[in-house]
Design a protein around this motif. Structure first.
Motif, short mmCIF file in Angstrom:
data_model
loop_
_atom_site.label_atom_id
_atom_site.label_comp_id
_atom_site.label_asym_id
_atom_site.label_seq_id
_atom_site.Cartn_x
_atom_site.Cartn_y
_atom_site.Cartn_z
N VAL A 132 4.16 -16.28 -4.44
CA VAL A 132 4.71 -17.54 -4.94
C VAL A 132 4.42 -18.58 -3.86
N CYS A 133 3.42 -19.41 -4.10
CA CYS A 133 3.00 -20.40 -3.11
C CYS A 133 3.19 -21.80 -3.69
N LEU A 134 3.90 -22.65 -2.96
CA LEU A 134 4.23 -23.99 -3.45
C LEU A 134 3.12 -25.00 -3.20
N SER A 135 2.10 -24.62 -2.45
CA SER A 135 0.96 -25.51 -2.15
C SER A 135 1.41 -26.82 -1.54
N GLN A 136 2.39 -26.74 -0.66
CA GLN A 136 2.86 -27.92 0.06
C GLN A 136 2.06 -28.11 1.35
N ALA A 193 0.83 -1.21 0.00
CA ALA A 193 0.00 0.00 0.00
C ALA A 193 0.86 1.26 0.00
N ARG A 194 2.10 1.16 0.47
CA ARG A 194 3.01 2.30 0.47
C ARG A 194 3.82 2.38 -0.82
N GLY A 195 3.53 1.51 -1.77
CA GLY A 195 4.21 1.56 -3.05
C GLY A 195 5.44 0.70 -3.17
N VAL A 196 5.71 -0.14 -2.18
CA VAL A 196 6.86 -1.03 -2.24
C VAL A 196 6.49 -2.26 -3.07
N GLN A 197 7.42 -2.72 -3.88
CA GLN A 197 7.22 -3.97 -4.61
C GLN A 197 7.42 -5.13 -3.64
N VAL A 198 6.40 -5.96 -3.47
CA VAL A 198 6.45 -7.02 -2.46
C VAL A 198 6.17 -8.38 -3.11
N THR A 199 7.00 -9.36 -2.77
CA THR A 199 6.77 -10.75 -3.14
C THR A 199 6.67 -11.56 -1.85
N LEU A 200 5.65 -12.39 -1.73
CA LEU A 200 5.55 -13.31 -0.61
C LEU A 200 5.81 -14.72 -1.13
#
Length: 433
Positions: free
Chosen positions: A55-59, A29-36
């Motif tokens: 990026v979720c591996l569904s493990q 929301a603050r404009g940072v590029q975020v990857t989880l």
């Protein structure tokens, strides 16, 4: 800035995941590029809607797996997660990326350390628990119901069954810990470590490399600012897992000795036994966040009798924000939130008589009201809001990235100067001696 958050779960299943996901949403929301990057799904739908790349591996984790043996292998060394994380980090630019690890012990495993180290990216780790240094993650001996002060992985540690379930599971965790320290080398790759209480830093500092930089970043608390509730205070309230390490039996016994009624919100392995032994206790089961906070506002005090270290018990801060004094064990990190005699009371950990005496003090309505008002005023003078959490995270990220940039600059300078040194007849290491 690009922030890569690494966690076991992409959905809220507890405090660790909640902090990571709240931070992801707030940073985006603050404009940072975020990857989880996470092992277990399904991903919280708010993430994609908020602009967070997931990026979720569904493990599986231990609660969802149907094959315990296969999961044991994954928990010790999750090669698939390490490979996927390596591919993800290879896409990142070291000049604008920081990798912030929140959790690995429930699904990702120590294997991610190999990918983290090889990435060359600036790294940060948050100590939500103690798995980075302690095989069972808690410095707690479950069978003895006592804090463990043995050196991790010492002979005394290895010969002690400290696990909540069995000694074979303790040995499996020892194997995982060996992989973490000898192969993945997780404790050595994080020069920067976030702690969420002073107690945490005191406990882990002797077991981490000298030169580790600690950053205090309080977790955010989600409580609406409301006026103090008028009227007489109600019962003494316990919120959380009804278990031995959380001190639930101590509270039930202390309440009986003090002649007051204990109210339990939550569930756990001790619930049935305590309900039978203490029929005067009210067992309300789990409640959602707003319902819990409504109960806190009506309570005489929150009782937090935990007999282990804890990290930063959010329940304590929620109660203070609601204008409810807290009676807290002197052995856990929750004591840091309370000014003894002003916003709550401390008692000797594990001692029901000591707790009963403090409950007795708070049966005085005037005392309870005075402490509740002081708790409310002190909390809201410096609330643990998400904005405050994000501001502090931003400062830490800047420090981590600037140090990494300085290191890259020094490496480039050394590489540039090496031909000159060699031409002058010096050895490559002479300039540093």
């Amino acid at each position: 800035m690009h922030v890569v958050l690494v966690a076991d779960h992409a959905y809220v299943n507890g405090g660790q995941a909640k902090v990571a996901i709240d931070a992801a949403l707030g940073l985006a929301a603050r404009g940072v590029q975020v990857t989880l990057f996470a092992a277990c799904g399904p991903a919280d739908p708010r993430l994609a809607a908020g602009g967070v790349r997931v990026v979720c591996l569904s493990q599986d984790d231990v609660s969802t797996t149907r094959n315990k043996l296969a999961f044991l292998a994954q928990a010790i060394w999750n090669g698939a997660a390490a490979k996927a994380l390596a591919a993800e980090l290879a896409r990142c630019d070291p000049a604008d990326t920081v990798v912030h690890v929140h959790a690995f012990a429930k699904a990702l495993s120590p294997a991610i350390g190999v990918a983290l180290r090889r990435s060359g990216l600036p790294l940060l780790y948050t100590l939500h628990e103690f798995f980075l240094v302690c095989p069972n993650g808690g410095f707690y001996e479950y069978p003895a119901a006592a804090i463990c002060r043995r050196a991790p992985m010492s002979g005394a540690c290895l010969s002690t069954n400290c696990d909540a379930q069995s000694y074979p599971r303790k040995l499996a965790r020892v194997v995982r810990h060996l992989g973490m320290t000898r192969v993945a080398k997780l404790p050595t790759i994080f020069r920067h470590v976030v702690t969420i209480s002073d107690l945490q830093e005191r406990v882990v500092a002797p077991h981490l490399p000298r030169g580790t930089t600690f950053h205090r970043v309080d977790n955010p608390i989600s409580v609406a600012h409301q006026p103090l509730r008028a009227g007489a205070p109600g019962d003494f309230l316990f919120v959380g897992r009804i278990s031995t390490e959380k001190g639930a039996p101590i509270f039930a016994e202390a309440a009986r000795r003090a002649g007051v009624r204990p109210v339990f919100v939550g569930d756990g392995e001790q619930r049935v036994e305590l309900a039978a032994r203490y029929p005067e206790a009210r067992m309300l089961g789990w409640r959602d966040g707003p319902a819990v906070q409504a109960l806190m506002r009506e309570a005489r005090a929150l009782v937090f009798p935990s007999v282990w270290y804890e990290g930063q018990p959010l329940t304590v801060y929620e109660a203070l924000a609601c204008g409810t004094p807290v009676v807290v064990s002197d052995a856990c990190a929750g004591r840091e939130a309370v000014i003894d005699g002003q916003t709550g009371l401390l008692f000797r950990s594990g001692d029901p008589d000591a707790l009963a005496a403090q409950l007795g003090r708070l049966t005085d309505d005037a005392v309870a009201a005075r402490m509740g008002a002081a708790a409310h005023a002190r909390y809201w003078a410096a609330p643990l809001s998400l904005d405050a959490h994000l501001d502090r995270l931003g400062q830490v990220y800047d420090a981590v990235m600037h140090e990494a940039a300085d290191g890259r600059s020094a490496a480039r300078t050394a590489l540039r100067d090496t031909p000159t040194l060699l031409a002058a007849g010096a050895t490559p290491g002479a300039a540093s001696r």
